[in-house]
Every structure is written in C-alpha cells, then in structure tokens.
Write a protein that holds these residues in place. Structure first.
Motif, short mmCIF file in Angstrom:
data_model
loop_
_atom_site.label_atom_id
_atom_site.label_comp_id
_atom_site.label_asym_id
_atom_site.label_seq_id
_atom_site.Cartn_x
_atom_site.Cartn_y
_atom_site.Cartn_z
N LEU A 206 0.82 -1.21 0.00
CA LEU A 206 0.00 0.00 0.00
C LEU A 206 0.85 1.27 0.00
CD1 LEU A 206 -2.86 1.27 0.25
CD2 LEU A 206 -2.60 1.09 2.74
N GLY A 207 2.04 1.21 0.60
CA GLY A 207 2.87 2.39 0.75
C GLY A 207 2.67 3.05 2.10
N GLU A 208 3.51 4.03 2.39
CA GLU A 208 3.48 4.70 3.69
C GLU A 208 2.21 5.56 3.84
OE1 GLU A 208 5.97 4.54 6.38
OE2 GLU A 208 5.99 2.71 5.17
N PRO A 209 1.78 5.85 5.07
CA PRO A 209 0.60 6.68 5.29
C PRO A 209 0.79 8.09 4.71
CG PRO A 209 1.24 5.55 7.31
CD PRO A 209 2.35 5.35 6.34
N VAL A 210 -0.29 8.65 4.21
CA VAL A 210 -0.28 10.02 3.70
C VAL A 210 -1.55 10.73 4.15
CG1 VAL A 210 1.11 9.51 1.64
CG2 VAL A 210 -1.38 9.29 1.51
N GLY A 211 -1.50 12.06 4.13
CA GLY A 211 -2.68 12.87 4.39
C GLY A 211 -3.14 13.54 3.10
N TRP A 212 -4.31 14.12 3.15
CA TRP A 212 -4.86 14.83 1.99
C TRP A 212 -4.07 16.11 1.74
CZ3 TRP A 212 -8.33 14.29 -1.92
CH2 TRP A 212 -8.68 15.45 -2.62
N THR A 213 -3.68 16.32 0.49
CA THR A 213 -3.00 17.57 0.11
C THR A 213 -3.62 18.23 -1.11
OG1 THR A 213 -1.44 16.47 -1.40
CG2 THR A 213 -0.78 16.64 0.94
N GLY A 214 -4.39 17.50 -1.89
CA GLY A 214 -4.84 17.97 -3.19
C GLY A 214 -3.95 17.45 -4.31
N MET A 215 -2.70 17.09 -3.96
CA MET A 215 -1.82 16.45 -4.94
C MET A 215 -2.25 15.01 -5.17
SD MET A 215 2.03 17.93 -4.18
CE MET A 215 1.97 17.91 -2.38
N THR A 216 -1.66 14.38 -6.19
CA THR A 216 -1.99 13.00 -6.50
C THR A 216 -0.83 12.10 -6.11
OG1 THR A 216 -2.93 11.56 -8.23
CG2 THR A 216 -1.20 13.10 -8.91
N TRP A 217 -1.15 10.94 -5.57
CA TRP A 217 -0.20 10.00 -4.98
C TRP A 217 0.62 9.30 -6.06
CZ3 TRP A 217 0.50 4.72 -5.34
CH2 TRP A 217 1.13 4.06 -4.28
N SER A 218 1.86 8.97 -5.73
CA SER A 218 2.71 8.18 -6.62
C SER A 218 3.43 7.12 -5.80
CB SER A 218 3.73 9.07 -7.33
OG SER A 218 4.43 8.35 -8.33
N GLY A 219 3.49 5.91 -6.31
CA GLY A 219 4.20 4.85 -5.60
C GLY A 219 5.71 4.96 -5.77
N PHE A 220 6.12 5.35 -6.98
CA PHE A 220 7.53 5.34 -7.32
C PHE A 220 7.93 6.65 -7.99
CE2 PHE A 220 6.23 0.99 -6.92
CZ PHE A 220 7.31 0.35 -6.33
N ARG A 221 9.24 6.89 -7.98
CA ARG A 221 9.83 8.08 -8.59
C ARG A 221 10.13 7.83 -10.07
NH1 ARG A 221 14.42 8.62 -3.81
NH2 ARG A 221 12.99 9.35 -2.17
N PRO A 222 10.51 8.88 -10.80
CA PRO A 222 10.94 8.68 -12.19
C PRO A 222 12.16 7.78 -12.34
CG PRO A 222 10.40 10.98 -11.81
CD PRO A 222 10.36 10.31 -10.48
N SER A 223 12.88 7.53 -11.25
CA SER A 223 14.00 6.59 -11.27
C SER A 223 13.54 5.14 -11.15
CB SER A 223 14.95 6.91 -10.12
OG SER A 223 14.27 6.74 -8.88
N ASP A 224 12.25 4.91 -10.92
CA ASP A 224 11.67 3.61 -10.60
C ASP A 224 11.98 3.18 -9.17
OD1 ASP A 224 10.70 3.49 -13.23
OD2 ASP A 224 12.44 2.37 -13.92
N ASP A 225 12.58 4.05 -8.37
CA ASP A 225 12.76 3.79 -6.95
C ASP A 225 11.50 4.19 -6.19
OD1 ASP A 225 15.36 2.98 -7.40
OD2 ASP A 225 16.25 4.89 -6.84
N ALA A 226 11.20 3.49 -5.11
CA ALA A 226 10.03 3.81 -4.31
C ALA A 226 10.15 5.19 -3.68
CB ALA A 226 9.85 2.76 -3.22
#
Length: 433
Positions: A206-226
């Motif tokens: 699922l990934g680490e906990p996050v709060g609402w920001t209005g931004m959209t969530w991403s699992g990984f970076r452009p490097s393909d690293d988490a």
C-alpha cells in the motif's frame, strides 16, 4: 511484430542542423557537431521498431522493454525537427500511438513488453497483464505521452494525433489522478520480494501513510525507486502542466469540454497542494520546493537526476527559469545541501540514489544546461558532457565525478537524447514553451 526500416532524421536536414551546431559552438563546433550528428543519426534507429499496426516500439536501451517516460524523452530532440520532416513526424506519431495503447491498457504500469517474451518481474505481487514488463506506478509515466501529443500538435499542427485513443487516454489519466488524491480508495498494490527496499512498497504494497493535500499519490519516482513520501512534487508539477494542456485542447475544440473542465479543476487542486504542502523553509536557501512530502508534516529535501525533477520544473512547464521560487530551489539543488549533488575533479552535478555515491548523471547535466539562462553556461555543460564519455562518444547513465571511465550503463538512449536537446537549444532550436 515485424521490424522494418526505421525512419530517422532526413539526411539533408540533419546535415544542415549539424552545420548550425558547428557555427554555434565556435572552436568547439567540429567536436560537438560530430558527437551530435552521430547520436542523432543512430540513437533513434538503434532502439526503434516499426510494428505492423503502424505504431512504433522504443526500447529504453539495454533493457528489452518500453518505458512510457523514457520513450517520450528519447524522442524530444527529434520532435524539435519534426515540423520540417513529415516522415520523422509520422514516426513520432507512431511512438505516441503505441504509448497511448499501453496507457489505456493499464495506466498503473510504467513499462511494457514488445512481444510474448517473459518479464523479468513476473513474480511481483500486483495485477500483471501479459503485455506488462513492470507495474510500478509513477505519476510522470502518465504525463509524458499526453505531453508528447500536445507538443506534436504544436510543432506539426497535426490534429490527427488528438484522436479517440488520445481522448480515452486523457480520460483514464484524469480519472486515475483524481482517484489517487485519496490513495486509501485505490486498489493499487505493489510488492517485490528478495529485493532492495527501494524496489517495493511497504504495508503489504500500500505504501506509507499520507494525508490529503490535493496532490496525486505516486508509488515510485521517475527513477523507478520507491518514494519515501508519496506525494512526489516534481511529478505533480508535471501533472499540473499536462492538465493545463488538456484544458487548452478542450478550449480549442479538440477535446471534450467536460473533460477539459475536470482537468482544469484537478489542476487547481494539485497546484494548491504543491504550493501549500510542497514548499518548505530552508535555513540558508529560504523557501524552496521539497522533492517529496506526505501531507503529514514530513518533507524530503533533495533532487534526483531523472526527469521530472525539481531542476527540470521549467521543462515540465510549471515554473519559469527566472521565477524566484525556482531560483532559490535551484541554488539548493546545485549545492552540498542536496545529498545527491556530487563535486569532483572531473565534474559536478546531480546524481541519484539509483546509482552509486559520487556518480553524476548526464541527464541532470543536460537539464541543468537547458534551464540555464546564460548561453555560456549551456555551452560549458555541453563541453563537459563531451569530455566525460570516457572516449566512447556516448552518454552514460552516470559516471564518477572524479573518473569518467567509471560509469554505469555503456550506453543510455535517454541520456543521448538529452545531450542532443541541449545542443539544439544552444543552436537556437527549441521545443515550444
């Protein structure tokens, strides 16, 4: 799939542009033009297959798969010339249409296969379809194909790139980004086993906990690293720009007005989230953008060489190169305050946690040049890139800042493309915007 002859830059056009490059670099002109012309002639041809359906499959280089992000970045310098070469434009449209097919197939996947060969990641715990090479969800993977379509329309005037498949892809992207504003509602999970921690997501995928920001969530970076914190700010900056493009196309009557309105509303929410949660106070640099945040008070101050990065925010279309917020962030990124900025006897620049410590990336050096308003600063970085190929005449993924002969990946098509884009920029040929 059937491989046929690949269309490249028309030889007379490439020769003329190479002459312009030679003139733009003075005494260094012959050397720079030689490297530029060879890469422009060979880079696209070495990674591209034309398929029976008229689309084009682009390998990322030494890995037998097509990344949505990499393939769009790999064609950027060719896009600069596509308005003068209809056959080249046709090829780039083929690349776009292959990207759109993949995107609609599964917008959570970042890389796809060219045939029935097995994926190296078939044991990942996620929803894998036979066409998928890897299913690491990255916001930027959805940005790049839509951005390529918009730029093709700008450069060539061809509205046929904005067809029903583009509309379906745009709809899928807006839907997914809206859903992932609240990741708790998402069914996406990703786990990889017997791997470094950067290759998998925590909490059963699922990934680490996050709060609402209005931004959209991403699992990984452009490097393909988490991601460490799952609101990747440069990825959201790019999404903000792409949503603006969708709204522009709707205003021009080229996309459904309802989708344009949804894109515009989501853009405002993402932009508000970036500005409210993505900016932090640094004791020396002042107010700067963080690389990642979680909406719970945590922020990561760094930058990665892979695009989109904070350094590439002007290329993504979020900030101007002279914006005070960008300049403050840029100063921090190009200093020891960025843990992935390395300085040595051969080069100084941004690297990545994806490669060993001390390795500078040519992609980041090219981005640094493309976002430098000083023409001499751009030329200096082109010369540096030519000086650090370890005699190969090709760009690598990364090289050691003290010894360019120590490098990762013997050839890296994306880095080659970024070098050519910077050279074209110095010669006065740039992408719109």
């Amino acid at each position: 799939m059937t491989e046929i002859d690949v269309v490249g830059v028309r030889p007379d056009l490439l020769a003329r542009v190479s002459d312009e490059v030679r003139d733009a670099f003075g005494d260094d002109g012959p050397r720079v033009a030689e490297v530029f012309e060879r890469i422009m002639r060979d880079n696209l041809a070495s990674v591209t297959e034309r398929l029976d359906d008229g689309t084009a499959f682009i390998l990322t280089g030494d890995i037998p798969a097509m990344w949505l992000r990499d393939s769009a970045a790999q064609v950027r310098p060719y896009l600069v010339l596509a308005g003068e070469d209809p056959a080249l434009a046709d090829l780039l449209v083929g690349v776009l249409r292959r990207q759109l097919e993949f995107l609609v197939l599964d917008p959570y996947a970042n890389a796809f296969k060219r045939g029935p060969e097995p994926s190296a990641h078939a044991d990942d715990r996620t929803v894998l379809r036979p066409e998928i090479w890897e299913r690491k969800y990255e916001v930027d993977s959805l940005c790049f194909p839509l951005d390529l379509a918009h730029r093709l329309w700008q450069v060539t005037g061809r509205a046929d790139v904005l067809d029903s498949r583009f509309a379906a892809a745009a709809e899928a992207v807006v839907d997914l980004w809206t859903l992932e504003q609240d990741h708790s509602r998402s069914a996406y999970r990703f786990e990889r086993f017997d791997c470094p921690p950067t290759d998998t997501l925590t909490r059963d995928g699922l990934g680490e906990p996050v709060g609402w920001t209005g931004m959209t969530w991403s699992g990984f970076r452009p490097s393909d690293d988490a991601c460490r914190y799952n609101y990747n700010v440069p990825g959201n900056m790019f999404a903000h720009a792409v949503l603006g493009q969708l709204a522009e196309l709707a205003d021009a009557g080229l996309l459904d007005p309802g989708l344009g309105e949804r894109a515009g509303a989501l853009r405002e929410q993402i932009g508000g989230g970036i500005e409210q949660f993505g900016r932090v106070a640094h004791p020396e640099a002042g107010e700067v953008y963080a690389y990642e945040v979680d909406g719970l008070g945590n922020a990561l101050l760094m930058d990665d060489a892979n695009m989109p990065s904070l350094l590439s925010a002007p290329l993504s279309g979020y900030l101007a190169v002279d914006d005070p917020r960008y300049l403050a962030t840029r100063r921090l990124l190009l200093s020891e305050h960025n843990p992935y900025y390395y300085s040595g006897s051969a080069a100084a620049g941004i690297g990545s946690p994806h490669t060993p410590e001390g390795y500078v990336w040519p992609i980041a050096l090219a981005v640094q040049g493309l976002t430098d308003p000083d023409p001499e600063g751009k030329r200096r970085l082109v010369r540096l890139l030519c000086d650090t190929t370890a005699g190969t005449g090709m760009m690598h993924e990364g090289f050691h800042c003290d010894d360019p002969a120590r490098f990762t990946r013997e050839w890296f098509s994306w880095a080659n493309a970024m070098f050519c884009e910077l050279v074209l920029d110095v010669a006065g040929r740039r992408l719109p915007g």
